[in-house]
Design a protein around this motif. Structure first.
Motif, mmCIF file in Angstrom:
data_model
loop_
_atom_site.group_PDB
_atom_site.id
_atom_site.type_symbol
_atom_site.label_atom_id
_atom_site.label_comp_id
_atom_site.label_asym_id
_atom_site.label_seq_id
_atom_site.Cartn_x
_atom_site.Cartn_y
_atom_site.Cartn_z
ATOM 1 N N UNK A 420 0.813 -1.219 0.000
ATOM 2 C CA UNK A 420 0.000 0.000 0.000
ATOM 3 C C UNK A 420 0.844 1.265 0.000
ATOM 4 N N UNK A 421 1.999 1.200 -0.671
ATOM 5 C CA UNK A 421 2.884 2.375 -0.687
ATOM 6 C C UNK A 421 3.150 2.786 -2.134
ATOM 7 N N UNK A 422 3.804 3.933 -2.313
ATOM 8 C CA UNK A 422 4.168 4.355 -3.663
ATOM 9 C C UNK A 422 5.234 3.385 -4.189
ATOM 10 N N UNK A 423 5.226 3.150 -5.502
ATOM 11 C CA UNK A 423 6.109 2.140 -6.082
ATOM 12 C C UNK A 423 7.564 2.604 -6.068
ATOM 13 N N UNK A 424 8.430 1.711 -5.629
ATOM 14 C CA UNK A 424 9.877 1.894 -5.804
ATOM 15 C C UNK A 424 10.323 3.304 -5.416
ATOM 16 N N UNK A 425 11.121 3.947 -6.262
ATOM 17 C CA UNK A 425 11.543 5.335 -6.017
ATOM 18 C C UNK A 425 10.802 6.267 -6.967
ATOM 19 N N UNK A 426 9.665 5.798 -7.493
ATOM 20 C CA UNK A 426 8.898 6.578 -8.472
ATOM 21 C C UNK A 426 8.008 7.611 -7.785
ATOM 22 N N UNK A 427 7.735 8.701 -8.484
ATOM 23 C CA UNK A 427 6.684 9.599 -7.984
ATOM 24 C C UNK A 427 5.332 8.907 -8.151
ATOM 25 N N UNK A 428 4.345 9.384 -7.396
ATOM 26 C CA UNK A 428 3.005 8.825 -7.551
ATOM 27 C C UNK A 428 2.475 9.176 -8.944
ATOM 28 N N UNK A 429 1.450 8.483 -9.344
ATOM 29 C CA UNK A 429 0.895 8.720 -10.682
ATOM 30 C C UNK A 429 -0.387 9.554 -10.606
ATOM 31 N N UNK A 430 -1.129 9.384 -9.525
ATOM 32 C CA UNK A 430 -2.373 10.121 -9.262
ATOM 33 C C UNK A 430 -2.540 10.191 -7.753
ATOM 34 N N UNK A 431 -3.436 11.022 -7.277
ATOM 35 C CA UNK A 431 -3.810 10.899 -5.858
ATOM 36 C C UNK A 431 -5.099 10.092 -5.703
ATOM 37 N N UNK A 432 -5.859 9.958 -6.780
ATOM 38 C CA UNK A 432 -7.068 9.128 -6.742
ATOM 39 C C UNK A 432 -7.344 8.640 -8.160
ATOM 40 N N UNK A 433 -7.563 7.342 -8.297
ATOM 41 C CA UNK A 433 -7.825 6.802 -9.636
ATOM 42 C C UNK A 433 -8.549 5.467 -9.526
ATOM 43 N N UNK A 434 -8.975 4.969 -10.667
ATOM 44 C CA UNK A 434 -9.639 3.671 -10.684
ATOM 45 C C UNK A 434 -8.675 2.641 -11.235
ATOM 46 N N UNK A 435 -8.489 1.582 -10.478
ATOM 47 C CA UNK A 435 -7.544 0.556 -10.903
ATOM 48 C C UNK A 435 -8.277 -0.498 -11.721
ATOM 49 N N UNK A 436 -8.096 -0.415 -13.040
ATOM 50 C CA UNK A 436 -8.901 -1.266 -13.924
ATOM 51 C C UNK A 436 -8.550 -2.737 -13.827
ATOM 52 N N UNK A 437 -7.252 -3.051 -13.705
ATOM 53 C CA UNK A 437 -6.894 -4.479 -13.648
ATOM 54 C C UNK A 437 -7.539 -5.175 -12.454
ATOM 55 N N UNK A 438 -7.940 -4.409 -11.465
ATOM 56 C CA UNK A 438 -8.580 -5.036 -10.306
ATOM 57 C C UNK A 438 -10.093 -4.871 -10.364
ATOM 58 N N UNK A 439 -10.612 -4.802 -11.558
ATOM 59 C CA UNK A 439 -12.062 -4.762 -11.712
ATOM 60 C C UNK A 439 -12.670 -3.428 -11.299
ATOM 61 N N UNK A 440 -11.922 -2.338 -11.517
ATOM 62 C CA UNK A 440 -12.491 -1.015 -11.283
ATOM 63 C C UNK A 440 -12.473 -0.564 -9.837
ATOM 64 N N UNK A 441 -11.439 -0.946 -9.108
ATOM 65 C CA UNK A 441 -11.324 -0.500 -7.716
ATOM 66 C C UNK A 441 -10.883 0.960 -7.643
ATOM 67 N N UNK A 442 -11.542 1.733 -6.792
ATOM 68 C CA UNK A 442 -11.119 3.123 -6.607
ATOM 69 C C UNK A 442 -9.985 3.158 -5.586
ATOM 70 N N UNK A 443 -8.921 3.855 -5.945
ATOM 71 C CA UNK A 443 -7.750 3.915 -5.077
ATOM 72 C C UNK A 443 -7.468 5.366 -4.731
ATOM 73 N N UNK A 444 -7.263 5.654 -3.446
ATOM 74 C CA UNK A 444 -6.902 7.030 -3.075
ATOM 75 C C UNK A 444 -5.614 7.020 -2.274
ATOM 76 N N UNK A 445 -4.867 8.104 -2.375
ATOM 77 C CA UNK A 445 -3.618 8.236 -1.649
ATOM 78 C C UNK A 445 -3.932 8.634 -0.196
ATOM 79 N N UNK A 446 -3.582 7.724 0.729
ATOM 80 C CA UNK A 446 -3.923 7.959 2.148
ATOM 81 C C UNK A 446 -3.303 9.238 2.684
ATOM 82 N N UNK A 447 -2.072 9.484 2.293
ATOM 83 C CA UNK A 447 -1.389 10.671 2.811
ATOM 84 C C UNK A 447 -2.082 11.948 2.343
#
Ligand code: CDP
Length: 561
Positions: A420-447
């Motif tokens: 549940x963290x940001x990937x690797x040393x990458x910047x985040x991609x969004x603060x809130x988005x829908x994760x399609x590969x997981x069947x349309x799960x809404x994901x928000x950045x907790x911080x």
């Protein structure tokens, strides 16, 4: 045990938790962490260690999401397929026998959940003679297609698509064909491509001279090319499709810890581990997001996690059964491990350092220096306890170490979802988005949500307004001092991506997997400039991805999808 988010639970249920023969999940996440901790810690017995105490410590680190090993370890530890490494390199010589041996070995590695890299540089070029049959040779790109088709049929560990890296030396007569091999959408979709370059290529580039193309079968110079033309062509294709990337094989080999055993000519699929023929590497990543307290780095906890993680990865080598016997041999002799980090951007948010600043670059360098030094200290401690890696005397390592390499920055495509963290040393991609590969799960950045609530600018409307956006910099409701903390991959320039990569590479034994994101408006010349900057920064390789470029990223679980 830390609370797992919905994404983490979904990912675990779909791919990681044990299933019975009917596909029914028969394990809970907590049982998974116990299974992995118990299995890996059982390696301690051979060294007279306290397996129960170590198991408890491993379990705490895993279930607390402080550290996660690469996916094959999570999937396979304590099961019938006890193969724990994510990264392999297999050799291919210029014979049908060798090519099809490698094909079979790759199939076995994929089946066990690992990814494979190959140098195709030893294969004779297309149209060259085949003495046995009097026919003409197909060349590296045709053979790559066979590997690609085979990969397509074997889902890794039955659970994810297989991944490959093909490296071709810039001196190979088929280099042009290789550079353009992914021009047609859908071809070689299970491959990443990298052009391998060496000092002579860059010397010719610098002096405006041509360089030799050499038939690897005969050693004869068959043509010459202008390195500037080749670079321009690579940049053009990378601009259009994301492939190929470049590998700086001279830099890679300058840092080869075991030059007596031969040259490093290829890497694993995502480029973060240069390996010798048949070598493998078990990776693991520390979740930096759980290593802050009161807006500061918790250095004591970080040190402890590094030491535990090195022990975990060395134990994992001990436990792992490799599908190819040559891998068993070299793994036991070099014992390469790849400890890295994830959640770097989350940590920066906690420290109130915006990603796209020099402070972030310098902090990243210091942080990785700490992780690296501690990992070497841990490996030296293990060498005292268990003996150094058997090839140590023949290596460039001055003091006895248990592992020829200890550090790597992996993409953490899936394990960062579990943590549940940001990937690797990458910047985040969004603060809130829908994760399609997981069947349309809404994901928000907790911080982001926590900060919005704390600072009083939180509302459902705001979440809706930022949903799916690739930048929040022009969202009025967000205070100006908060916006820079949530710069996304799109807000960060290509040059800054490279600086972050270089800062980490300064303190990494293996290599750094980093996507250098570019805006859609970037030009082919910009890509070329970034390749040159990467070379100047002393990187081992570089991959760019322009927004909107057509591509099939072989990153398994691209966090953006
Ligand atoms: O997060 P996870 O442990 O699943 O993997 P990663 O850090 O995204 O990728 C690490 C390495 O795993 C890659 O460089 C590949 O060698 C391998 N990998 C693979 O073989 N197949 C995939 N679909 C994804 C990763």
């Amino acid at each position: 045990m830390s609370t797992l988010g919905t994404v983490a639970k979904t990912v675990l249920r779909r791919r990681y938790l044990r299933q019975d023969e009917n596909g029914t999940v028969v394990e809970t996440p907590d049982e998974l962490f116990h299974r992995v901790a118990r299995d890996v810690a059982s390696a301690e017995e051979a060294f007279g260690g306290d397996a129960d105490a170590v198991e408890a410590a491993f379990y705490d680190a895993l279930s607390g999401l402080d550290f996660l090993p690469n996916s094959p370890t999570l999937m396979n530890a304590g099961t019938d397929i006890e193969q724990l490494a994510a990264c392999f390199v297999l050799p291919i010589e210029d014979s049908l026998d060798s090519i099809f041996t490698a094909l079979k070995q790759a199939a076995l590695v994929h089946q066990s959940g690992g990814g494979t890299g190959f140098a195709f540089s030893n294969l004779r070029p297309q149209g060259d003679v085949v003495l046995k049959t009097g026919g003409v040779a197909s060349g590296p790109v045709s053979f790559m297609q066979i590997f690609d088709s085979a990969t397509e049929q074997i889902k890794q560990g039955g659970r994810r698509r297989g991944a490959n890296m093909a490296v071709l030396d810039a001196t190979h007569p088929d280099i042009e064909r290789f550079v353009t091999a992914k021009a047609d959408e859908g071809t070689l979709r299970n491959f990443n491509l990298s052009v391998g370059t060496d000092e002579p290529f860059w010397e010719a580039y610098d002096s405006g001279a041509r360089y030799d193309l050499v038939n690897p079968r005969t050693g004869a110079v068959v043509d010459q090319m202008d390195p500037a033309d080749v670079l321009a062509r690579i940049a053009e294709m990378a601009w259009a499709t994301g492939d190929p990337g470049m590998l700086f094989l001279d830099t890679i080999n300058e840092h080869n810890p075991t030059p007596a055993l031969g040259r490093l000519e290829a890497t694993n699929p995502c480029g973060e581990v240069p390996l010798l023929p048949y070598e493998a590497c078990v990776l693991g990543s520390i979740n930096l997001a759980t290593h802050t307290a009161d807006g500061e780095v918790d250095w004591a906890k970080l040190r402890e996690t590094v030491h535990l993680a090195v022990r975990f990865l060395d134990d994992a080598i001990e436990r792992s059964a490799f599908p190819v016997s040559e891998t068993d041999e070299i793994m036991n002799a070099n014992r390469k491990i790849g400890l890295g980090v994830m959640g770097f951007h989350d940590m920066l948010v906690d420290l109130r350092i915006p990603y796209a600043t020099s402070d972030a670059v310098e902090f990243g360098r210091d942080l990785m220096s700490f992780v690296h030094d501690e990992s070497w200290a841990a490996s030296r401690d293990l060498a005292e306890e268990r003996g150094p890696f058997p090839n140590w005397a023949d290596s460039t390592r001055e003091r006895p170490m248990r592992n020829a390499t200890t550090t790597t920055i992996a993409p953490t495509g899936t394990i960062s979802l579990i943590a549940g963290c940001s990937a690797s040393i990458e910047p985040i991609y969004n603060v809130a988005y829908t994760k399609h590969v997981l069947g349309g799960l809404a994901v928000v950045n907790d911080r982001f949500v926590d900060m919005a609530k704390e600072r009083g600018f939180y509302s459902e409307d705001l979440l809706e307004a930022v949903h799916g956006r690739t930048s929040i910099q022009d969202v009025e409701e967000i205070p100006d001092d908060v916006k820079p903390l949530f710069q996304t991959a799109h807000d960060v320039s290509g040059a800054h991506h490279l600086r972050v990569q270089a800062a980490f590479q300064d303190h990494v034994d293996n290599a750094v997997s980093k996507t250098v994101n570019l805006p859609q408006s970037a030009s082919i010349g910009d890509v070329e400039d970034l390749f040159l900057t990467a070379r100047d920064l002393g990187l081992k390789g570089v991959t760019v991805f322009r927004s909107g470029a057509k591509s099939e990223q072989v990153l398994g679980d691209d966090p953006r999808k």
